[in-house]
Design an enzyme around this catalytic site. Structure first.
Site, short mmCIF file in Angstrom:
data_model
loop_
_atom_site.label_atom_id
_atom_site.label_comp_id
_atom_site.label_asym_id
_atom_site.label_seq_id
_atom_site.Cartn_x
_atom_site.Cartn_y
_atom_site.Cartn_z
N LYS A 81 -6.34 41.06 86.37
CA LYS A 81 -7.72 40.71 86.73
C LYS A 81 -7.76 39.22 86.99
O LYS A 81 -7.03 38.45 86.35
CB LYS A 81 -8.65 41.06 85.56
CG LYS A 81 -10.10 41.17 85.96
CD LYS A 81 -10.47 42.59 86.34
CE LYS A 81 -11.93 42.69 86.75
NZ LYS A 81 -12.35 44.06 87.00
N GLY A 182 -29.71 54.12 84.53
CA GLY A 182 -29.34 53.51 85.79
C GLY A 182 -29.66 54.44 86.94
O GLY A 182 -29.67 55.68 86.77
N GLY A 184 -28.38 53.41 90.18
CA GLY A 184 -27.61 52.76 91.23
C GLY A 184 -26.62 53.70 91.87
O GLY A 184 -26.83 54.92 91.92
N VAL A 186 -23.41 54.75 91.13
CA VAL A 186 -22.74 55.80 90.34
C VAL A 186 -23.77 56.82 89.85
O VAL A 186 -23.57 58.04 89.95
CB VAL A 186 -21.96 55.18 89.16
CG1 VAL A 186 -21.37 56.27 88.28
CG2 VAL A 186 -20.86 54.26 89.68
N ALA A 187 -24.88 56.32 89.32
CA ALA A 187 -25.93 57.21 88.80
C ALA A 187 -26.47 58.12 89.90
O ALA A 187 -26.67 59.32 89.68
CB ALA A 187 -27.06 56.36 88.22
P1 NAD Z 1 -25.27 49.47 90.68
O1 NAD Z 1 -25.51 48.01 90.68
O2 NAD Z 1 -25.31 50.23 91.96
O3 NAD Z 1 -26.33 50.17 89.70
C1 NAD Z 1 -26.59 49.72 88.41
C2 NAD Z 1 -28.07 50.01 88.15
O4 NAD Z 1 -28.31 49.77 86.76
C3 NAD Z 1 -29.02 49.08 88.92
O5 NAD Z 1 -29.94 49.87 89.66
C4 NAD Z 1 -29.69 48.27 87.82
O6 NAD Z 1 -31.04 47.94 88.12
C5 NAD Z 1 -29.61 49.23 86.64
N1 NAD Z 1 -29.80 48.61 85.34
C6 NAD Z 1 -29.40 47.39 84.91
N2 NAD Z 1 -29.80 47.20 83.65
C7 NAD Z 1 -30.43 48.32 83.26
C8 NAD Z 1 -31.06 48.74 82.05
N3 NAD Z 1 -31.12 47.95 80.98
N4 NAD Z 1 -31.63 49.97 82.01
C9 NAD Z 1 -31.60 50.78 83.08
N5 NAD Z 1 -31.01 50.44 84.25
C10 NAD Z 1 -30.44 49.23 84.34
O7 NAD Z 1 -23.88 49.66 89.91
P2 NAD Z 1 -22.90 50.89 89.95
O8 NAD Z 1 -21.83 50.62 90.94
O9 NAD Z 1 -23.66 52.16 90.01
O10 NAD Z 1 -22.20 50.75 88.52
C11 NAD Z 1 -22.85 51.22 87.35
C12 NAD Z 1 -21.89 51.08 86.16
O11 NAD Z 1 -20.71 51.82 86.42
C13 NAD Z 1 -21.43 49.66 85.86
O12 NAD Z 1 -21.24 49.53 84.48
C14 NAD Z 1 -20.09 49.57 86.56
O13 NAD Z 1 -19.25 48.59 85.97
C15 NAD Z 1 -19.56 50.96 86.32
N6 NAD Z 1 -18.53 51.39 87.26
C16 NAD Z 1 -18.81 51.45 88.59
C17 NAD Z 1 -17.83 51.89 89.47
C18 NAD Z 1 -18.10 52.01 90.96
O14 NAD Z 1 -17.25 52.60 91.65
N7 NAD Z 1 -19.23 51.54 91.48
C19 NAD Z 1 -16.57 52.26 88.98
C20 NAD Z 1 -16.32 52.21 87.61
C21 NAD Z 1 -17.32 51.76 86.76
#
Ligand code: NAD
Length: 348
Positions: A81, A182, A184, A186-187
């Site tokens: 990293k 969440g 976003g 992944v959700a």
């Molecule tokens: P994203 O930025 O698209 O979505 C994250 C969402 O979480 C945002 O809409 C944000 O407003 C919301 N959020 C932040 N704080 C919050 C809270 N206290 N309560 C409720 N919602 C809240 O990110 P993502 O890509 O969907 O990633 C989500 C998680 O998954 C992160 O922890 C990331 O590290 C992990 N992750 C993502 C990937 C990927 O491929 N995108 C891969 C592995 C792990």
């Protein structure tokens, strides 16, 4: 002054590079934790740290995390990293990105870089002008690569199904209530797949409009972000932040399963014991959320087409089952079991 060897997060990292480029102002740390399984792979974070000690800790901790994640995903990659120490204005210049690219190139493939917080695809394209040791670049339609989000969602969805099968004896998510923290990338993918199976979705996001849009799309409900962790449901799927599973939040959980995509969900290793002691089935985060890195790795290695990537992601439930089996046999919590398995795979 503390030497890097004395940092709590130092874990016999193979090499830690401190990069300075006076002309561009670049200050970066590239930490390679393990190359036992292949080149140290992991993203580069562009972040304004309170002090350089925090940046060193972050690089050490995150690179070890990548070793574990890549090993448990069955990838021929080690863990690395990088962090770029941004100034308080977060000034990011083309010269800085070029200098970072040259630094990565100088490691001759010992470290492969990709996106992380604060870095976007355009930044990676700039880095790729200086080095071939980079992944997460734009790809042609139909080719493997691009946004890892949907692949992460797919793996999380399969992991949730495996957890439900194990904890509740159900073969389908139909009629089950999934609480998602969440709304976003992944959700969203998880909510759509689960809703298609007939699950009832509750979603919370600090961005209320985002939560509302997703809930609307999947016929679910929105929940106040402050209440999502205490909602009574069949599954809690943390897909937002890390460190949300604490002594306090674990005591208040009202679900039999916690399985979600967020990184570093357990605030401390002791929280792995706490959730286990409550009889809640926990899916270790870096195992269930590996779909994205599997896709990124195949883009870099060029070793799989879309069907091949899908097949690799479909191995995630089997890995979770192996972890849960060992947890059941030994009484150790699943997160601790996963760490031990990862350590074994990287020869530690
Ligand atoms: P994203 O930025 O698209 O979505 C994250 C969402 O979480 C945002 O809409 C944000 O407003 C919301 N959020 C932040 N704080 C919050 C809270 N206290 N309560 C409720 N919602 C809240 O990110 P993502 O890509 O969907 O990633 C989500 C998680 O998954 C992160 O922890 C990331 O590290 C992990 N992750 C993502 C990937 C990927 O491929 N995108 C891969 C592995 C792990």
């Amino acid at each position: 002054m503390q030497s890097p060897w004395d940092y709590p997060d130092f874990d016999d990292h193979e090499v830690v590079h401190f990069v300075t480029d006076r002309a561009s102002g670049l200050k970066a740390i590239i930490a390679v934790h393990s190359t036992h399984l292949g080149p140290g792979a992991g993203g580069v974070r562009f972040w304004h740290y309170a002090d350089s000690a925090s940046a060193i800790s972050d690089a050490l901790r995150l690179s070890r995390g990548m070793s574990y994640k890549n090993a448990m995903a069955g990838l021929p990659l080690g863990g690395g990293k990088a962090v770029i120490l941004a100034d308080s204005a977060r000034t990011k210049t083309p010269e800085m990105l070029a200098a970072y690219g040259r630094a990565v190139d100088g490691l001759s493939g010992n470290y492969v870089t990709a996106e992380d917080v604060g870095m976007n695809v355009a930044d990676l394209v700039a880095v790729s002008k200086q080095t071939k040791y980079v992944s997460g670049l734009p790809v042609a339609a139909g080719a493997v690569g691009g946004d890892p989000g949907p692949h992460t969602s797919y793996g999380v969805y399969l992991g949730v199904r495996a957890a439900v099968k194990r904890a509740l004896g159900k073969d389908s998510l139909s009629g089950l209530h999934i609480a998602i923290q969440g709304a976003g990338s992944v959700a969203g993918g998880l909510a759509r797949l689960a809703a298609k199976d007939g699950a009832k979705i509750s979603v919370a996001d600090i961005d209320a409009a985002r939560a509302g849009k997703l809930a609307n799309e999947v016929g679910g409900a929105t929940v106040d972000p402050a209440s999502i962790l205490t909602l009574e449901a069949d599954v809690l799927s943390p897909c937002a932040l890390g460190a949300i599973l604490t002594e306090e939040s674990i005591a208040a959980l009202r679900v039999p399963v916690v399985a979600g995509g967020a990184n570093n969900q357990l605030a401390t290793p002791a929280d792995g014991d706490r959730i286990h002691a409550r009889g809640i089935l926990y899916a270790p985060d870096y195992v269930i959320n590996a779909g994205g890195i599997i896709n990124v790795a195949s883009e870099y290695l060029g070793d799989a087409d879309e069907a091949g990537v899908k097949a690799k992601i479909e191995q995630i439930p089997g890995r979770l089952d192996t972890i849960w089996d060992e947890s059941a046999a030994t009484g150790r919590n699943p997160a601790a079991v996963a760490d031990t398995m990862a350590q074994r795979l990287i020869g530690r």
